[in-house]
Design an enzyme around this catalytic site. Structure first.
Site, PDB file in Angstrom:
ATOM      1  N   LYS A 108       8.476  -2.907 -22.780  1.00 19.36           N
ATOM      2  CA  LYS A 108       8.113  -1.505 -22.988  1.00 19.36           C
ATOM      3  C   LYS A 108       6.635  -1.346 -22.735  1.00 19.36           C
ATOM      4  O   LYS A 108       5.867  -2.296 -22.908  1.00 19.36           O
ATOM      5  CB  LYS A 108       8.412  -1.089 -24.434  1.00 19.36           C
ATOM      6  CG  LYS A 108       8.563   0.398 -24.627  1.00 19.36           C
ATOM      7  CD  LYS A 108       9.963   0.859 -24.259  1.00 19.36           C
ATOM      8  CE  LYS A 108      10.201   2.308 -24.493  1.00 19.36           C
ATOM      9  NZ  LYS A 108      11.640   2.608 -24.470  1.00 19.36           N
TER      10      LYS A 108
HETATM   11  N1  GLU Z   1      13.344   4.591 -21.774  1.00 20.08           N
HETATM   12  C1  GLU Z   1      14.756   4.376 -21.732  1.00 20.08           C
HETATM   13  C2  GLU Z   1      15.200   3.587 -22.955  1.00 20.08           C
HETATM   14  O1  GLU Z   1      14.526   3.548 -23.957  1.00 20.08           O
HETATM   15  C3  GLU Z   1      15.215   3.794 -20.422  1.00 20.08           C
HETATM   16  C4  GLU Z   1      14.680   2.440 -20.107  1.00 20.08           C
HETATM   17  C5  GLU Z   1      15.028   1.958 -18.701  1.00 20.08           C
HETATM   18  O2  GLU Z   1      15.775   2.616 -18.018  1.00 20.08           O
HETATM   19  O3  GLU Z   1      14.513   0.897 -18.348  1.00 20.08           O
HETATM   20  O4  GLU Z   1      16.263   3.042 -22.971  1.00 20.08           O
END
Ligand code: GLU
Length: 418
Positions: A108
């Site tokens: 993240k």
């Molecule tokens: N931000 C989204 C999540 O928390 C998508 C993450 C992604 O597609 O890599 O799952």
């Protein structure tokens, strides 16, 4: 524990982790490995503002695990981003990708900024410089960012371009959630909301309920909540309330979601919508309903308000909407929780499809994307529910146990490189 401690996402992540690890009987060493983020990077990003001033922003990228594949996870832009939050969100991505069994680890990113106060030019410069800062960590085989709170397809296009210019060739698979013109996937934008709907349908069938007989309250009307509302309404659910940060709107007969979207587009808010009554946003979450979908941000269900929830099914569209302390209260109330690492996994699942399509250079039609998403969400729901029934644990514990077991087993097979 104070409310502030209760709301620390990393603590919440640890409590759930420790509980599942103990139930799995994982040894101490493996617990340490699974808990510790593999890599963390902090960057200080100088950005020239439109008025000529130079400002320095702080950003993070955390790869929690890269045991099952490259890191995967979004990047958020918000004033309250912190390393503890990014760390927790990165670990949730690890467990989420393992629950739906796609070949990724978890990562993240976040930048402390207030995008509402920034121009497009400032956002672009911030994004490009942040990308340059984390350049060595990302890549189609290393770590693949995606949109999260306050980032979108345009931000992904800037990341893709910055990375591609450095590499000397167009590298679309370095990010997902891109515009269609740059290797994006059909169905990606609504994927998280669609996933929420699919798992809710599975949960409903356990209660013998039909969508037409089900009242739904959705908190958040952004990419996740808005799409979930639209798709659930189309499927026949009665969406009786939408709760936003600046107000709530209620209609006992079901809101016309398309009209509400048009109203919001025109006025910038869901308030003063003629197709419903205004309601206190703090009260709307406690309306009697069959399904409550918190789809905004962390910590909306805490020890302070969990006792007031009035739903049968809680479908966690957001990441971390429920604190670990609130878990016990929901269990006492007998609420059927579809935990975030399952409920909102539709987004990363279609991100995976996007990455596969980019790498193949061969694109799927929307029907294929949606049917493959459905297959994965239905199977994952069953995997979690069966795990929980067999071991007599709640759904969240089951999802964590299943995920930890998959990641631990990948680590055991690989062995520890020394
Ligand atoms: N931000 C989204 C999540 O928390 C998508 C993450 C992604 O597609 O890599 O799952």
């Amino acid at each position: 524990m104070t409310l502030e401690q209760e709301k620390n996402p990393w603590l919440a992540a640890e409590v759930r982790f420790d509980n599942a690890a103990a139930k799995l009987g994982l040894d101490d060493g493996m617990r340490k490995v699974l808990k510790s983020p593999a890599r963390e990077m902090t960057v200080h990003i100088p950005v020239q503002l439109d008025d000529g001033r130079l400002e320095v922003f702080t950003g993070y990228r955390v790869q929690h695990s890269i045991a099952r594949g490259p890191g995967k996870g979004g990047i958020r832009y918000a004033p309250d981003v912190s390393i503890d939050e990014v760390r927790a969100l990165a670990s949730w991505m690890t467990w989420k990708c393992a629950v739906v069994n796609i070949p990724y680890g978890g990562a993240k990113g976040g930048v402390i900024c207030n995008p509402a106060l920034m121009s497009d030019g400032e956002l672009e410069r911030l994004t490009r410089r942040y990308t340059a800062g984390i350049m060595d960590m990302i890549g189609p085989d290393r770590d693949i960012p995606a949109p999260d709170m306050n980032t979108n397809a345009q931000v992904m296009a800037w990341i893709m371009d910055t990375y591609s210019m450095r590499m000397g060739s167009a590298t679309t698979a370095v990010v997902t959630g891109k515009p269609m013109e740059l290797g994006g996937s059909l169905g990606r934008q609504e994927a998280t909301g669609r996933g929420c709907m699919l798992v809710t349908l599975e949960a409903l069938s356990r209660f013998g309920l039909k969508p037409e007989d089900s009242k739904v309250v959705i908190q958040g009307f952004g990419n996740v909540g808005g799409m979930a509302a639209r798709l659930m309404a189309k499927r026949g659910f009665r969406i009786i309330a939408i709760v936003e940060y600046d107000g709530a709107v209620y209609n006992a007969n079901g809101l016309d979601i398309e009209a509400l979207m048009a109203h919001r587009k025109e006025t910038g808010s869901i308030n003063e919508f003629e197709g419903g009554e205004a309601m206190d946003k703090r009260e709307a979450m406690f309306l009697p309903c069959d399904v409550l979908v918190p789809a905004a941000t962390e910590n909306v269900i805490t020890s302070e308000n969990a006792g007031k929830l009035n739903c049968r099914i809680l479908c966690e569209g957001a990441n971390g909407p429920t604190t670990a302390v609130a878990d016990g209260i929901l269990a006492e109330k007998g609420i059927f929780v579809i935990p975030d690492i399952l409920a909102n996994a539709g987004g990363v699942t279609v991100s995976y499809f996007e990455w596969v399509q980019d790498r193949q250079g061969y694109f799927w039609n929307e029907g294929l994307v949606n049917s493959r998403l459905e297959e994965i969400m239905v199977r994952s729901f069953a995997d979690v529910a069966n795990w929980g029934e067999k071991r007599k644990v709640d759904n969240r514990t089951a999802a964590y146990m299943l995920a930890l077991d998959r990641v631990a087993s990948a680590i055991r097979l690989r062995g520890i490189y020394a």
